[in-house]
Design a protein around this motif. Structure first.
Motif, mmCIF file in Angstrom:
data_model
loop_
_atom_site.group_PDB
_atom_site.id
_atom_site.type_symbol
_atom_site.label_atom_id
_atom_site.label_comp_id
_atom_site.label_asym_id
_atom_site.label_seq_id
_atom_site.Cartn_x
_atom_site.Cartn_y
_atom_site.Cartn_z
ATOM 1 N N GLY A 164 32.775 42.418 46.870
ATOM 2 C CA GLY A 164 32.629 41.430 45.804
ATOM 3 C C GLY A 164 31.851 41.927 44.611
ATOM 4 O O GLY A 164 30.852 41.354 44.222
ATOM 5 N N VAL A 165 32.324 43.002 44.025
ATOM 6 C CA VAL A 165 31.632 43.571 42.869
ATOM 7 C C VAL A 165 32.468 43.327 41.615
ATOM 8 O O VAL A 165 33.691 43.403 41.645
ATOM 9 C CB VAL A 165 31.427 45.085 43.071
ATOM 10 N N ASP A 166 31.765 43.062 40.562
ATOM 11 C CA ASP A 166 32.405 42.915 39.269
ATOM 12 C C ASP A 166 33.124 44.219 38.919
ATOM 13 O O ASP A 166 32.585 45.315 39.123
ATOM 14 C CB ASP A 166 31.291 42.624 38.237
ATOM 15 N N LYS A 167 34.349 44.093 38.359
ATOM 16 C CA LYS A 167 35.111 45.286 38.032
ATOM 17 C C LYS A 167 34.406 46.205 37.032
ATOM 18 O O LYS A 167 34.601 47.404 37.023
ATOM 19 C CB LYS A 167 36.475 44.884 37.436
ATOM 20 N N ASP A 168 33.612 45.616 36.143
ATOM 21 C CA ASP A 168 32.909 46.441 35.148
ATOM 22 C C ASP A 168 31.471 46.745 35.537
ATOM 23 O O ASP A 168 30.668 47.174 34.715
ATOM 24 C CB ASP A 168 32.907 45.725 33.792
ATOM 25 N N ALA A 169 31.169 46.483 36.778
ATOM 26 C CA ALA A 169 29.774 46.680 37.202
ATOM 27 C C ALA A 169 29.366 48.157 37.111
ATOM 28 O O ALA A 169 30.207 49.054 37.112
ATOM 29 C CB ALA A 169 29.591 46.193 38.629
ATOM 30 N N VAL A 170 28.082 48.331 37.045
ATOM 31 C CA VAL A 170 27.535 49.694 37.037
ATOM 32 C C VAL A 170 26.715 49.843 38.308
ATOM 33 O O VAL A 170 25.857 49.009 38.611
ATOM 34 C CB VAL A 170 26.648 49.929 35.803
ATOM 35 N N LEU A 171 27.018 50.889 39.069
ATOM 36 C CA LEU A 171 26.268 51.118 40.301
ATOM 37 C C LEU A 171 25.153 52.134 40.043
ATOM 38 O O LEU A 171 25.358 53.128 39.352
ATOM 39 C CB LEU A 171 27.187 51.651 41.397
ATOM 40 N N GLY A 211 36.862 49.115 37.671
ATOM 41 C CA GLY A 211 37.976 48.598 38.430
ATOM 42 C C GLY A 211 38.404 49.447 39.613
ATOM 43 O O GLY A 211 39.308 49.095 40.354
ATOM 44 N N ARG A 212 37.780 50.588 39.801
ATOM 45 C CA ARG A 212 38.191 51.454 40.903
ATOM 46 C C ARG A 212 37.681 50.889 42.222
ATOM 47 O O ARG A 212 36.537 50.436 42.316
ATOM 48 C CB ARG A 212 37.628 52.859 40.694
ATOM 49 N N PHE A 222 29.981 34.293 40.733
ATOM 50 C CA PHE A 222 30.043 34.947 39.416
ATOM 51 C C PHE A 222 30.522 33.959 38.373
ATOM 52 O O PHE A 222 31.667 33.972 37.958
ATOM 53 C CB PHE A 222 30.990 36.150 39.442
ATOM 54 N N PRO A 223 29.645 33.053 37.978
ATOM 55 C CA PRO A 223 30.103 32.025 37.066
ATOM 56 C C PRO A 223 30.533 32.585 35.720
ATOM 57 O O PRO A 223 31.397 32.029 35.053
ATOM 58 C CB PRO A 223 28.896 31.117 36.916
ATOM 59 N N LEU A 224 29.967 33.704 35.281
ATOM 60 C CA LEU A 224 30.243 34.202 33.945
ATOM 61 C C LEU A 224 31.482 35.082 33.898
ATOM 62 O O LEU A 224 32.003 35.402 32.849
ATOM 63 C CB LEU A 224 29.046 34.992 33.410
ATOM 64 N N SER A 225 31.913 35.458 35.068
ATOM 65 C CA SER A 225 33.027 36.403 35.069
ATOM 66 C C SER A 225 34.327 35.692 35.384
ATOM 67 O O SER A 225 34.419 34.902 36.314
ATOM 68 C CB SER A 225 32.749 37.485 36.121
ATOM 69 N N ILE A 226 35.284 36.004 34.562
ATOM 70 C CA ILE A 226 36.574 35.403 34.878
ATOM 71 C C ILE A 226 37.389 36.340 35.751
ATOM 72 O O ILE A 226 38.382 35.972 36.338
ATOM 73 C CB ILE A 226 37.377 35.050 33.596
ATOM 74 N N LEU A 227 36.943 37.596 35.809
ATOM 75 C CA LEU A 227 37.687 38.555 36.596
ATOM 76 C C LEU A 227 37.286 38.403 38.058
ATOM 77 O O LEU A 227 36.115 38.225 38.380
ATOM 78 C CB LEU A 227 37.353 39.980 36.140
ATOM 79 N N PRO A 228 38.241 38.490 38.935
ATOM 80 C CA PRO A 228 37.862 38.375 40.336
ATOM 81 C C PRO A 228 37.089 39.620 40.775
ATOM 82 O O PRO A 228 37.404 40.733 40.326
ATOM 83 C CB PRO A 228 39.211 38.285 41.047
ATOM 84 N N PRO A 229 36.108 39.438 41.625
ATOM 85 C CA PRO A 229 35.370 40.614 42.104
ATOM 86 C C PRO A 229 36.232 41.477 43.014
ATOM 87 O O PRO A 229 37.200 40.992 43.594
ATOM 88 C CB PRO A 229 34.198 40.005 42.864
ATOM 89 N N ILE A 230 35.886 42.733 43.100
ATOM 90 C CA ILE A 230 36.642 43.655 43.957
ATOM 91 C C ILE A 230 35.706 44.233 45.017
ATOM 92 O O ILE A 230 34.482 44.180 44.881
ATOM 93 C CB ILE A 230 37.268 44.808 43.144
ATOM 94 N N ASP A 231 36.278 44.852 46.037
ATOM 95 C CA ASP A 231 35.483 45.575 47.030
ATOM 96 C C ASP A 231 35.567 47.074 46.710
ATOM 97 O O ASP A 231 36.655 47.583 46.459
ATOM 98 C CB ASP A 231 36.020 45.332 48.437
ATOM 99 N N VAL A 232 34.452 47.702 46.718
ATOM 100 C CA VAL A 232 34.449 49.142 46.423
ATOM 101 C C VAL A 232 34.070 49.883 47.693
ATOM 102 O O VAL A 232 33.035 49.594 48.303
ATOM 103 C CB VAL A 232 33.436 49.495 45.306
ATOM 104 N N THR A 233 34.916 50.798 48.090
ATOM 105 C CA THR A 233 34.575 51.666 49.220
ATOM 106 C C THR A 233 34.404 53.063 48.652
ATOM 107 O O THR A 233 35.210 53.509 47.837
ATOM 108 C CB THR A 233 35.699 51.666 50.269
ATOM 109 N N GLY A 234 33.373 53.716 49.085
ATOM 110 C CA GLY A 234 33.158 55.032 48.474
ATOM 111 C C GLY A 234 32.360 55.962 49.362
ATOM 112 O O GLY A 234 31.945 55.611 50.471
ATOM 113 N N ARG A 235 32.154 57.160 48.829
ATOM 114 C CA ARG A 235 31.391 58.133 49.578
ATOM 115 C C ARG A 235 30.461 58.856 48.576
ATOM 116 O O ARG A 235 30.889 59.236 47.490
ATOM 117 C CB ARG A 235 32.328 59.132 50.238
ATOM 118 N N ILE A 236 29.233 58.974 48.967
ATOM 119 C CA ILE A 236 28.275 59.690 48.120
ATOM 120 C C ILE A 236 28.207 61.138 48.644
ATOM 121 O O ILE A 236 27.919 61.351 49.824
ATOM 122 C CB ILE A 236 26.856 59.089 48.227
#
Lengths: 545, 1155
Positions: B172-179, B195-196, B125-139
């Protein structure tokens, strides 16, 4: 292919074979017939004739003429119906007046009999043709004939009424030959299916001659027909069987009985009948037996002549008029016989004594006989009475006219008396039909008492032809109104009969004819328009002078 | 032509062998073509060892139709796969296959994209200064169940799939990513990470109407995109939403182009259904669609009488058991059905067991229906009197003096010479004559299914009473559906049985409608004890209460429709379906009329002179229809092409048997043994048979362009032998998915999908009734006559009235249809448009022949076109509010018109037809069928009414004068349905409109009896007839200024009645057809799983043009049985009888419990 797939292929093949075998089995689709019906391939003459003879019953389509001719009318005439107003009186196939549609089975019967070599049946079919087509010509004049019922012709051409008549006479001549020469045994079941004469050749021959005489008499008042008539009369004379004799009606009876089927005439016109058999016209809401009540025209003639047949043509009222009860019009004596005026609506609120039981029904002496006995009198003799196609009365009047005109040899006065006497006998005025002399005696007594009456007495009458026509009119009451109408038209509206009293009537005289089916102007316009504008009051049937 | 060879006569063994050879030939051909099973499913069965991934892909594609998109180079890296799995969901299988592969997959719209698996590679993620996060979830869906879905990170394209419990982990997802959450059965949704690291993502299950698979002709499942013609689907839920009665009632206004009319107000109303108008205008043409019930035809033949039987049969199907109804609108969708389907096909599918735990559902419904007297119009100022303007207390006519409140006598004096006295004033008593009709329907269903079997048992009991006092009916019905898979064979059994008992009174015609308004009619209920109600004393004839009480028709109907389907799937590419079925309707009815003995004094009323005998009439009818369908389906993908073929045959046999007898009886023992006269009886049976072979082929290119070809040949027993089997029908249709063809469209974000379709079919209308191919003679009544003394019998036959035509051919109908389906904004807006044009160039007409013509009276004698537009707009949601509140709107508009192009020249452009009541209509060349032939006043060229010079009375036109006006079928049909939902609450309103047509009410009775509102014109004082002229004696027409009508009572107004133009009305209407409020309650615990309560109303408000003073133009008759049965007729609906009610309103409530 895999083994399993082979198995499936065969399984499927087997299924399909099974399926198609069922469907392809020969005849599996040939179910398009109704087991209770016949087709034109399977029908035979003996299965068709009886119904066609029934179609010839003289009064089948004569109700309108009963009313126009002053014999009958509704006891409380509804307003504005076509029979009273003469408005749009067309002879369409479902007309309540007259359908002018001879049955298609007649030609079929003729063809089928010819194919099978059953010449007696073929001859009868030709007689039926003459009888039924002539009646239609008498009502609408020119009409399809040569093109009629031809499956290849969409729009039948109209034949000239006179040409049809001449062909009908030819048909009768060939019918005569066929019947004379027929081998009865080769005509399957004729004695049963011929519900008129049961295969009696001589009776058929006499009927043919009488019918021919009727058709010739119709044209008698046209001088240009004299030569034609003379030739035709000669063939009758040459044939030699004569005419229907005394007590010899051409009448049909398929085996009427109270359990199975009432006499047509009884079923339709008796007012003492809880057994059904009548009809009801939904459009005018008139039931057949509502019409079979006395009309003051003929009734007052009978009263004026003190004619003993008054009580034979009509019943006395069931419920007499109370003294000083309001009456819409005066009725001559005797008061136990009361009639109505055709087309005159009587408001039953103001005149409450104009119900069915306050007025004379038709029928005369015998009302409720299940079986006709020798003692039965009047028009209606019983529930199993035969229905006449042509009566002996008519045969005698036709002969009387022929004698008067010199076509046949004989004494005109005797022929006249015999004709009126036959009317008395026909009605069984004497009370026992096995002894006609009793009826003759009733006639003799009355005739003697009316010696000054120009409408009765030969001696007193200034115009013998008019006398004959007047008494023919009197004798045909309730019996043969279509012939009365024919006589009325060919004799220049004699006797003088009033037109309908309906205020909505569209003409002031009794019409001369009916209109063609209105549908014809849509679907056969070319041919019907070639007949010109049809005016029922001024139009003529070809035999009218 | 193997098909023709199949039907050659089979003589002996040789032919049989040949036949088998032929069959083999067909099968080999079929094997080469290899096409479709019973459509696609999302269940996959795999049994592979060390198979290359490509092979797995191919197999999955075969079984599901899903396309794989991948880079060939990429697949070089793939490992071999060993997998053994049976009937597992697609996602599960894919997960299994991709488990050890360096790839991952994404499912989008039936397309499976295969990409490099990036999720376990270090992210960049060269453009992001924020570290990526792992998202665990349930649909999870709205029921809280986990959902298999694809989760794609919008910015990177990284995607993974959730497992069967809906659980996923994204590393490794960007905190502001859209899923982006996508899935086959869910609506696409976006979720912002913000960020969740823990997420519960709620998704919505896709509604059924978006389900891309529909059932088409012969149960062949197709994906929507493959359809080259219009198909509509309505769920059982929608049908039942505001409906007590039958299925058709619930379909009103739900499908564009389908015109359903309730024609009577009986307990089981007479219905009419036309899809896209009519294709044939003969008096006896059948324009009714074919009904298919669980795969087999609910049909008793192709002619009109059989169509009526099918219509009656529908009443035996419990609407609560219906899962959905699919409507194939035109000949195009149904070409494969041949003549049976030319008028459209309605496929009824009942509920099946849902997978999982057993479900028990109980539903109870109560409804109440009343006559809508808001629509009644009649004069209320004058009472009894006669037509001569004279007061008469005995007449039924309202021609008496004005109401004055005084006591007046009515009727005849009783035995004591006393006449009944009643107040002479207007009352609305007659409104109370009709009862409130009640219906109570209870349903209990048990259902369950698993991977190899399913079970559904629906029990229903309906008990109802009618509007007519004393009418009642009950119906018990059982529906049983079960299926079981035995290896490669799937056997399905569908049985529906219903037994109905009813008890009905006679049609009272004008008895109530034309009753003078001062008569206190409800006081005459007790005709046994009450003095003035007894038959001898009732003021006018027999009281209507006694008419109802004395004349009862009790009937019971047993109706069975059953079929068994064997689905054999020997190979993945081949499916064979064999489905035999039976339809049976047995009807028994007994009509009894009680005797009436009038007291002797009653004879002063001429109607009461004779006593009325008791009578009995019996009818037994049995209709049995056997049918068998065999369908062989194959599917085969060849490169970019997909080829599916179906071929098969159908066999049908229809048998109708009727036995009727009746008589008056001497004593009121209602048995023919007590007959007064020899009983009248009638027996008839009609047998007809058909078989046919058909086939179709669908060719798909890259799943974006589809072409289908169809052919069928038919052999029908109703045709003359010479005319049989010469009727080949064929059709072609195509469909194109635009964004797949023009890739640039994919860039349009607002466009979800767009499809175009086109089709043409040459089908036929088998408007040939049995026995029309030869001239027939029937036995005359009362023959045979037997002479018992001689033993001889006499028979007499005569021709049936019509002349036959052995060369008669089915009507050839050529249909074209073009349409498009566009959906925008993620299916929030869906718009569908269709244009169709149908042409029938051989309309079978009962030719009204010239007098004495022997020419065939039935012929292919007309040329007809029928065309129209259909527009459907679906806005779901139209508006969306917070708290799950939303409003959606559906709008439909159909425009239909037809034109008579040509008629046999004999008609000179004017073809007359009669409806069952005898009203005459015309089909006129160049005009729409049908036009009304009405009688107007005689008018001068300026349109002024010609009156009589002396009496001033207007003159009606003659009965046979042709005066064409109006239009019988609606040109416009529209409906709007508004749906509001908020959490568990939903509310629906449906309004519909019909317009551009006319209806002929029967004004005769009302004018004649003096109850018509027009009869109060000028207060019944004489007047100068408005806008009139008269002949001044010279033939010149002069304006009438001073000649008043000679009578302003019955004499004048019965002329109005004759001029029935006064009954011809603009039939347009708007109706608030349905209104319902429903509350659904899903319970998570406890033994009750769900509760649903709803309240609804039908036909609550109706809006008619001012000129319509009679009310509902759909009603053609009132409640009650009639002594005569009007024959089925193409024109029924054009005019109504005197007894038709002004309208009805229904309210009801439903409670449903699920266990």
């Amino acid at each position: 292919m895999h083994r399993t797939s082979k198995i499936f292929v065969y399984l499927f093949g087997g299924l399909l074979t099974l399926g198609s075998q069922t469907s392809c089995k020969k005849g599996w689709l040939d179910v398009n017939y109704n087991p209770r019906d016949l087709t034109d391939n399977s029908a035979t003459p003996d299965l068709i004739l009886a119904g066609q003879l029934e179609n010839c019953i003289a009064n089948r389509q004569a109700r309108f003429a009963m009313q126009w001719m002053g014999y009958w009318c509704h006891y409380q005439g509804p307003m504005g119906i076509d029979v009273q107003t003469y408005y749009h009186i067309d002879a369409h196939p479902n007309s309540a007046l007259f359908s002018a549609t001879p049955a298609p089975e007649i030609f079929y019967l003729e063809q089928k009999s010819r194919q099978l070599g059953e010449t007696f049946y073929e001859g009868i079919a030709k007689v039926l043709r003459a009888y039924q087509w002539a009646r239609c010509v008498d009502v609408v004049n020119n009409m399809p004939y040569t093109d009629a019922y031809d499956a290849k012709v969409l729009q039948p051409r109209y034949d000239d009424g006179k040409a049809i008549y001449e062909d009908l006479i030819r048909q009768l001549d060939s019918a005569m030959t066929m019947i004379r020469n027929a081998d009865v045994n080769k005509n399957n079941k004729l004695s049963v299916s011929d519900i008129m004469f049961h295969g009696d050749k001589l009776k058929w021959q006499r009927f043919i001659n009488t019918l021919k005489l009727r058709l010739l008499v119709h044209q008698a008042n046209r001088p240009d027909r004299a030569a034609y008539i003379a030739t035709a009369i000669q063939t009758i004379k040459d044939e030699g069987s004569g005419f229907l004799g005394s007590g010899e009606d051409a009448s049909v009876n398929p085996g009427y009985s109270i359990q199975k089927k009432l006499s047509w005439y009884f079923g339709h016109y008796s007012n003492n009948n809880q057994w059904g058999g009548g009809d009801y016209d939904a459009e005018t809401q008139v039931q057949s037996n509502q019409v079979s009540h006395a009309n003051v025209v003929a009734m007052n003639f009978l009263k004026a002549d003190h004619d003993p047949r008054l009580g034979l043509f009509y019943d006395s009222v069931q419920s007499p008029l109370p003294p000083s009860a309001p009456e819409p019009f005066a009725q001559p004596n005797p008061q136990e016989f009361r009639g109505s005026i055709f087309g005159k609506f009587v408001d039953y609120i103001n005149y409450p004594y104009q119900e069915s039981f306050n007025l004379s029904c038709i029928g005369g002496g015998s009302k409720n006989n299940d079986v006709v006995s020798p003692f039965a009198q009047g028009l209606i003799k019983g529930r199993d009475m035969s229905d006449w196609v042509m009566t002996s009365v008519e045969s005698f009047f036709l002969q009387a006219e022929a004698i008067q005109r010199g076509w046949l040899p004989g004494d005109p006065e005797q022929a006249y008396l015999a004709a009126v006497k036959e009317s008395f006998r026909w009605l069984n005025a004497g009370g026992n039909s096995t002894m006609p002399a009793l009826s003759d005696a009733v006639f003799d007594t009355w005739y003697a008492s009316e010696s000054a009456n120009t409408n009765v007495s030969w001696a007193a009458a200034p115009d013998k032809y008019k006398l004959l026509m007047y008494q023919k009119y009197m004798a045909f009451n309730g019996i043969e109104p279509l012939e009365t109408w024919t006589d009325y038209r060919r004799n220049g509206r004699y006797p003088d009969l009033p037109a309908s009293a309906d205020p909505a009537r569209v003409g002031n005289t009794i019409p001369n004819r009916l209109e063609y089916d209105a549908n014809e102007y849509l679907v056969n316009a070319e041919h019907v328009n070639a007949q010109g504008k049809i005016d029922v009051f001024t139009g003529k049937i070809w035999w009218m002078p | 032509m193997e098909l023709t060879a199949l039907c050659a006569p089979l003589n002996g063994r040789l032919t049989k062998t040949l036949l088998i050879m032929n069959l083999t030939a067909i099968l080999v051909t079929a094997a080469c073509l290899t096409a479709g099973a019973r459509g696609y499913s999302q269940q996959v069965t795999l049994n592979e060892k060390n198979a290359p991934l490509q092979k797995i892909f191919r197999e999955i594609h075969r079984q599901t139709g899903y396309e794989f998109f991948y880079n060939d180079d990429l697949l070089q890296q793939a490992g071999k796969v060993t997998v053994q799995i049976k009937n597992a969901p697609l996602e599960e299988v894919l997960n299994l296959c991709f488990k050890d592969q360096p790839f991952h997959f994404t499912i989008q719209n039936k397309t499976i994209l295969v990409n490099t698996a990036t999720f376990d590679q270090p992210m960049n993620f060269p453009l992001s200064i924020l570290p990526p996060i792992d998202v665990t979830g349930r649909i999870v869906n709205e029921k809280g169940e986990g959902v298999v879905a694809t989760i794609t990170v919008k910015s990177s394209g990284l995607a993974i799939s959730s497992d069967g419990n809906g659980v996923f982990t994204l590393k490794g997802v960007d905190k502001d990513a859209v899923l982006l959450i996508t899935g086959v059965s869910i609506e696409t949704q976006e979720w912002k990470v913000k960020g969740r690291t823990n997420a519960v993502i709620n998704v919505k299950t896709k509604s059924i109407s978006n389900d891309p698979v529909v059932i088409t002709a012969y149960g062949i499942e197709k994906r929507t995109k493959e359809l080259g013609y219009s198909v509509a689907k309505v769920s059982g839920e929608e049908i039942n939403r505001a409906n007590t009665g039958n299925l058709l009632t619930g379909l009103i206004g739900k499908v564009s182009g389908v015109n359903i009319t309730t024609q009577s107000s009986d307990m089981t109303p007479q219905m009419r259904i036309l899809i896209r108008g009519i294709r044939s205008f003969g008096q006896n043409s059948n324009n009714q669609p074919l009904f298919i019930f669980n795969g087999s035809p609910l049909s008793f033949g192709a002619d009109q009488a059989a169509a009526q039987l099918a219509m009656d049969f529908l009443n035996n199907i419990n609407p609560a058991d219906i899962e959905d109804v699919t409507i194939l609108k035109g000949a195009n969708g149904t070409a494969i059905y041949g003549p049976e389907g030319v008028n459209g096909v309605i496929i009824i599918t009942t509920k099946k067991g849902a997978k999982g735990k057993p479900v028990v559902n109980f539903r109870t419904n109560n409804s109440f229906q009343i006559v809508d007297f808001r629509r009644e119009n009649r004069q209320r100022l004058f009472g009894t009197g006669t037509g001569l303007d004279q007061y008469g207390n005995r007449s039924v006519y309202s021609w008496g003096p004005r109401y004055d409140g005084s006591m007046v006598p009515i009727g005849y004096p009783d035995g004591n010479g006393v006449t009944q006295m009643v107040p002479y004033k207007d009352t609305k008593e007659a409104h109370k004559f009709f009862d409130m009709a009640r219906a109570n329907r209870n349903n209990l269903s048990f259902s369950q299914s698993d991977n190899t079997s399913s079970f559904y048992l629906g029990l229903g009991y309906l008990s109802q009473t009618g509007l007519l006092p004393g009418d009642k009916q009950n119906q018990a019905s059982v529906l049983f559906n079960a299926s079981k898979i035995f290896g490669k064979i799937n056997i399905q059994l569908n049985v529906n049985y219903a037994r109905t008992n009813d008890d009905r009174g006679p049609d009272l015609q004008g008895d109530i409608k034309n009753l003078p308004t001062f008569i206190p009619i409800t006081k005459y209920k007790d005709y046994v004890n009450d003095h003035w109600s007894q038959p001898s004393n009732y003021w006018n004839g027999i009281s209507p209460y006694e008419k109802l009480g004395d004349n009862r028709t009790k009937a019971n109907t047993s109706a069975l429709i059953a079929n068994i389907a064997f689905n054999i799937k020997p190979f993945s590419w081949l499916t064979i379906r064999e489905q035999p079925g039976i339809n049976y309707a047995g009807y028994y009815s007994k009509n009894t009329i009680a005797p009436i003995d009038y007291a002797p004094y009653a004879a002063s009323d001429p109607n009461k002179i004779y006593d009325q005998f008791a009578s009995v009439a019996e009818t037994m009818t049995s209709n049995t229809s056997l049918n068998n369908d065999l369908l062989v389906s194959t599917i085969h993908p060849i490169g970019n092409f997909l080829l599916r073929t179906n071929f098969g045959n159908t066999i049908r046999q229809n048998f109708i048997k009727e036995l009727k007898a009746g008589s008056s009886v001497v004593v009121p023992v209602y048995n023919l043994a007590f007959a007064l006269y020899p009983p009248n009886f009638d027996e008839s049976d009609i047998l007809s048979r058909t078989y046919s072979f058909f086939g179709n082929t669908l060719l798909g290119y890259k799943d974006r362009v589809f072409l289908e070809l169809t052919g069928r040949n038919e052999w029908d027993s109703k045709q003359a032998v010479s005319a049989r089997g010469k009727t080949f029908y064929y059709g072609a249709n195509m469909s194109m998915v635009l964004p797949d063809v023009f890739h640039s469209l994919k860039d349009l974000k607002w466009l979800t999908t767009a499809r175009l379709r086109a089709s043409i079919a040459r089908s036929a209308n088998m408007n040939i009734s049995p026995y029309q191919s030869e001239r027939r003679l029937g036995l005359n009544d009362p023959y045979p006559i037997i002479n018992y003394s001689t033993g001889q019998y006499l028979l007499s036959y005569s021709f049936y009235p019509d002349n036959p035509n052995p060369l008669l051919q089915p009507e050839k109908v050529i249909s074209q249809e073009y349409g498009g389906n566009f959906s925008f904004l993620n299916n929030r807006v869906i718009f569908d448009v269709a244009y169709y044009y149908q042409r029938n160039n051989s309309v079978i007409l009962n030719v009204a022949n010239a007098w004495l013509s022997g020419y065939p009276s039935i012929d292919n004698a007309g040329d007809f076109q029928n065309h129209g537009w259909e527009f459907d707009l679906n806005l779901a949601p139209l508006v969306k509010f917070p708290h799950n509140m939303s409003i959606s709107l559906q709008g439909k508009l159909a425009i239909n018109d037809n034109k008579v192009l040509a008629l046999t020249p004999v008609y000179k452009g004017l073809f007359p037809v009669l409806d069952p009541s005898g009203q005459r209509y015309y089909a006129r060349t160049g005009h729409s069928a049908f036009e009304f032939n009405v009688r107007d006043w005689k008018r001068d060229p300026q349109g002024r009414v010609i009156v009589d010079r002396v009496t001033g009375m207007p003159i009606p036109q003659g009965y046979n004068e042709v005066n064409l006006q109006g239009k019988l079928l609606p040109k416009y049909l529209a409906s709007f349905s508004l749906n509001f939902t908020w959490k568990h609450l939903s509310m629906n309103v449906q309004a519909d409109y019909s317009g551009g047509y006319n209806h002929l009410f029967d004004p005769w009775g009302a004018f004649y009896t003096g109850t018509h509102p027009l009869t109060t014109l000028n207060n019944r004082e004489k007047y100068v007839f408005p806008n009139s002229v008269y002949d001044d004696g010279s033939g010149k027409l002069v304006e009438n200024k001073d000649v008043v009508v000679s009578n302003a009572g019955q004499q004048l107004y019965q002329l109005f009645g004759q001029a029935n133009i006064h009954g011809l009305t603009n039939a347009a209407f708007w109706k608030i057809r349905e209104f319902s409020i429903q509350y659904d309650w899903q319970l998570k615990s406890g033994w009750i799983k769900g509760v649903s309560v709803s309240v609804y109303g039908r036909d609550l408000f109706s809006f008619y043009p001012k000129s319509n003073i009679n009310g509902d133009p759909g009603f053609i008759k009132g409640p009650g049985t009639r002594t005569f049965d009007a024959p089925a007729n193409n024109l029924s609906g054009g005019s109504s009888e005197v007894s038709a009610l002004p309208g009805t309103v229904l309210m009801g409530f439903t409670t449903s419990l699920t266990f």
